[in-house]
Design a protein around this motif. Structure first.
Motif, PDB file in Angstrom:
ATOM      1  N   ALA A  36       0.836  -1.205   0.000  1.00 54.05           N
ATOM      2  CA  ALA A  36       0.000   0.000   0.000  1.00 54.05           C
ATOM      3  C   ALA A  36       0.871   1.255   0.000  1.00 54.05           C
ATOM      4  CB  ALA A  36      -0.935   0.000   1.205  1.00 54.05           C
ATOM      5  N   ASN A  39       2.351   1.716  -3.484  1.00 55.60           N
ATOM      6  CA  ASN A  39       1.343   2.214  -4.401  1.00 55.60           C
ATOM      7  C   ASN A  39       1.009   3.678  -4.125  1.00 55.60           C
ATOM      8  OD1 ASN A  39      -1.922   2.468  -4.939  1.00 55.60           O
ATOM      9  ND2 ASN A  39      -0.856   1.297  -6.528  1.00 55.60           N
ATOM     10  N   SER A  40       1.008   4.059  -2.854  1.00 55.82           N
ATOM     11  CA  SER A  40       0.725   5.444  -2.494  1.00 55.82           C
ATOM     12  C   SER A  40       1.781   6.389  -3.050  1.00 55.82           C
ATOM     13  CB  SER A  40       0.648   5.593  -0.969  1.00 55.82           C
ATOM     14  OG  SER A  40      -0.400   4.815  -0.434  1.00 55.82           O
ATOM     15  N   THR A  50       5.340  11.006   0.880  1.00 55.82           N
ATOM     16  CA  THR A  50       4.260  10.093   1.259  1.00 55.82           C
ATOM     17  C   THR A  50       4.297   9.798   2.746  1.00 55.82           C
ATOM     18  OG1 THR A  50       4.351   9.060  -0.929  1.00 55.82           O
ATOM     19  CG2 THR A  50       3.233   7.830   0.821  1.00 55.82           C
ATOM     20  N   SER A 376      -3.160  -2.033  -4.023  1.00 57.24           N
ATOM     21  CA  SER A 376      -3.447  -1.047  -5.062  1.00 57.24           C
ATOM     22  C   SER A 376      -4.583  -0.109  -4.676  1.00 57.24           C
ATOM     23  CB  SER A 376      -3.796  -1.758  -6.373  1.00 57.24           C
ATOM     24  OG  SER A 376      -2.673  -2.471  -6.853  1.00 57.24           O
ATOM     25  N   GLU A 377      -4.689   0.972  -5.450  1.00 56.49           N
ATOM     26  CA  GLU A 377      -5.741   1.964  -5.208  1.00 56.49           C
ATOM     27  C   GLU A 377      -7.120   1.349  -5.437  1.00 56.49           C
ATOM     28  OE1 GLU A 377      -4.811   2.239  -9.613  1.00 56.49           O
ATOM     29  OE2 GLU A 377      -3.717   1.869  -7.735  1.00 56.49           O
ATOM     30  N   LYS A 399      -5.657   9.953  -4.133  1.00 53.02           N
ATOM     31  CA  LYS A 399      -4.611  10.248  -3.145  1.00 53.02           C
ATOM     32  C   LYS A 399      -5.159  10.170  -1.717  1.00 53.02           C
ATOM     33  CE  LYS A 399      -2.018  13.291  -6.259  1.00 53.02           C
ATOM     34  NZ  LYS A 399      -1.614  14.700  -6.552  1.00 53.02           N
ATOM     35  N   ARG A 402      -5.704   6.580  -0.784  1.00 51.15           N
ATOM     36  CA  ARG A 402      -4.425   5.919  -0.524  1.00 51.15           C
ATOM     37  C   ARG A 402      -3.925   6.239   0.892  1.00 51.15           C
ATOM     38  NH1 ARG A 402      -3.008   1.737  -2.140  1.00 51.15           N
ATOM     39  NH2 ARG A 402      -5.197   1.614  -1.592  1.00 51.15           N
ATOM     40  N   TYR A 405      -6.356   4.421   3.459  1.00 53.58           N
ATOM     41  CA  TYR A 405      -6.188   2.964   3.468  1.00 53.58           C
ATOM     42  C   TYR A 405      -4.859   2.560   4.094  1.00 53.58           C
ATOM     43  CZ  TYR A 405      -5.789  -1.844   1.788  1.00 53.58           C
ATOM     44  OH  TYR A 405      -5.628  -3.209   1.718  1.00 53.58           O
ATOM     45  N   THR A 406      -3.781   3.247   3.719  1.00 52.71           N
ATOM     46  CA  THR A 406      -2.462   2.917   4.267  1.00 52.71           C
ATOM     47  C   THR A 406      -2.414   3.187   5.769  1.00 52.71           C
ATOM     48  OG1 THR A 406      -1.495   3.532   2.123  1.00 52.71           O
ATOM     49  CG2 THR A 406       0.021   3.256   3.964  1.00 52.71           C
TER      50      THR A 406
END
Length: 488
Positions: A36, A39-40, A50, A376-377, A399, A402, A405-406
């Motif tokens: 994650a 992907n972010s 990030t 993934s997104e 964004k 992401r 979720y992360t």
């Protein structure tokens, strides 16, 4: 003496298994968080940028957790939850007019026909293949019959069920850990970007998720002690399965949880009630499912049982190397060359077996699928903004999703580490068993990132304990620690 030794042995085995399950959860979260974050970075920029944004999001979430647990009464929080959840979603569906596409369009058109009394669609190729989609189609037809053909009405019902799920999460989190955890989990569910923007899509996920989550709430509240909760568990899972075919998965997760973490460590006097209520819930599920299936047949909607007529389809597609286990037009064309039934099933099974032959390629595919499914997104931006030219909004939403979720993955990792070290009540393992089982199944079958929404309640309930631990630790000088739920 033997009885006491047997109970202690069962208790030790159950504790050992619970630690193994939590350890598996930690491993799952380590890889999820790693993928994650990777992907972010693709959407946000550099790793440092990030990480900085994620740190800021972590601080913001902890501050919000402090506010909602410190300054609001339970009634005030529920009011806030409903207002925030409903308000954000209503604003979205009023401003974004997502047109129905793909399966959503097919079900919408069939629902309009059903509302007019025309059920001929039930015998076409689409609904003959995917009979289980008739449940949601008839639900849409009922809403259309009562309230009219406006898409906005169906989307408002999406909102109601989604906010209803947030309330269910509040009660489940409060029962499993403590009331602050219930607040944290439910508010995050209410503001989670994919939940909000998918309300403009005519997906069957909101209604089914509400029903499955409510069934799980009955399990953890008093599913093995109440005289009647087992009937609600089986009934809710069966109706949820009519809307989205995940009922058997939830029943299996429920049975595994009941046998390993309720029956095995229980005293002899409690084992019979636990076993009978577990069997009773399963029996209700299968009886109601059969009633639903035959009702659709006898009413003339379809001639097939209420299940997929292509049992190997999702497995065949799930091993497609070119699409990384995602839907494939090539596979669709291949399947349609054969007559629906045994001929097509055997053709799909043959291709599935062929794709299994290269073991190294299959293992590599499994890794790629895990990375895509859990790292993934979310595809909600695609589905919600389809044919709507708002690239800047789409980029912002991706964004934001992401980051959310992360962050949630990080908090859940913290939660499971603490649950592994500290002895807790075992009800939370129902949601971990479901989450791990869901991840395991999707290693093999077809994957889409929007499928994460089906298991999101389990994800957010489990991670809430990590937020609670962090904010009570980091803000200890300012926070009086809330008492945990009995047995926690």
């Amino acid at each position: 003496m033997k009885s006491v030794e047997s109970i202690h042995k069962g208790y030790r085995i159950s504790n050992f298994v619970s630690r193994v399950v939590i350890a598996a959860g930690i491993l799952f979260l380590v890889f999820t968080l790693f993928y994650a974050f990777q992907n972010s970075v693709v959407f946000i920029g550099t790793s440092m940028k990030t990480a900085g944004i994620l740190l800021g999001a972590t601080i913001l979430i902890l501050a919000a957790a402090y506010f909602i647990t410190r300054w609001l009464s339970p009634v005030q929080f529920i009011i806030l939850l409903v207002l925030v959840g409903f308000g954000l979603r209503l604003a979205w569906i009023l401003s974004i007019q997502t047109p129905p596409i793909s399966d959503f369009l097919d079900m919408r058109n069939a629902a309009l026909s059903a509302a007019r009394g025309d059920l001929s669609f039930g015998s076409n190729e689409y609904f003959s293949r995917w009979v289980y989609l008739l449940g949601f189609t008839m639900y849409e037809a009922l809403i259309t019959k009562i309230f009219g053909a406006s898409l906005a009405v169906l989307k408002v019902f999406n909102i109601l069920f989604n906010v209803g799920t947030a309330i269910v999460i509040y009660f489940a989190g409060s029962k499993l850990f403590n009331e602050p955890c219930g607040r944290i989990a439910s508010l995050l569910y209410a503001v989670y970007i994919p939940n909000i923007i998918m309300c403009s899509v005519l997906t069957n996920q909101f209604l089914s998720t509400f029903l499955f989550a409510l069934g799980c709430l009955f399990v953890v509240r008093n599913g093995f002690t109440s005289k009647y909760s087992w009937t609600w568990i089986g009934l809710l899972f069966a109706i949820g399965n009519m809307i989205r075919p995940l009922g058997t998965f939830f029943v299996i997760g429920f049975v595994v949880f009941a046998l390993l973490f309720k029956l095995l460590p229980a005293e002899n006097s409690r084992r019979v009630p636990i076993l009978t209520r577990t069997i009773g819930a399963v029996a209700v599920y299968f009886i109601v499912s059969q009633i639903i299936s035959y009702s659709f047949i006898y009413s003339g909607v379809t001639e097939y049982p209420f299940k997929s007529q292509e049992p190997y389809w999702k497995f065949m597609v799930g091993l497609n190397q070119q699409t990384v286990g995602g839907w494939s037009q090539e596979d669709t064309d291949y399947a349609l060359k054969y007559k629906l039934g045994e001929e097509r099933n055997q053709a799909e099974l043959k291709l599935f077996k062929e794709r299994l032959q290269d073991k190294n390629a299959v293992l590599s595919l499994f890794v790629k699928k895990f990375k895509m499914m859990w790292g993934s997104e979310d595809a909600s931006v695609f589905w919600s903004l389809y044919e709507i030219n708002k690239p800047n909004l789409g980029s912002f939403l991706v964004k934001t999703e992401r980051v959310m979720y992360t962050s949630v993955a990080f908090f859940m990792l913290i939660s499971l580490v603490f649950l592994f070290v500290k002895s807790e009540r075992k009800e939370h393992l129902l949601f971990l068993v479901l989450l791990l089982g869901y991840a395991l199944v999707h290693i093999v079958i077809e994957v889409q990132t929007r499928y994460r929404l089906d298991i999101l309640p389990a994800f957010l309930i489990l991670q809430s304990y990590g937020i609670y631990i962090l904010y009570t630790t980091l803000m200890k000088p300012f926070v009086k620690k809330q008492p945990a739920a009995a047995g926690a």
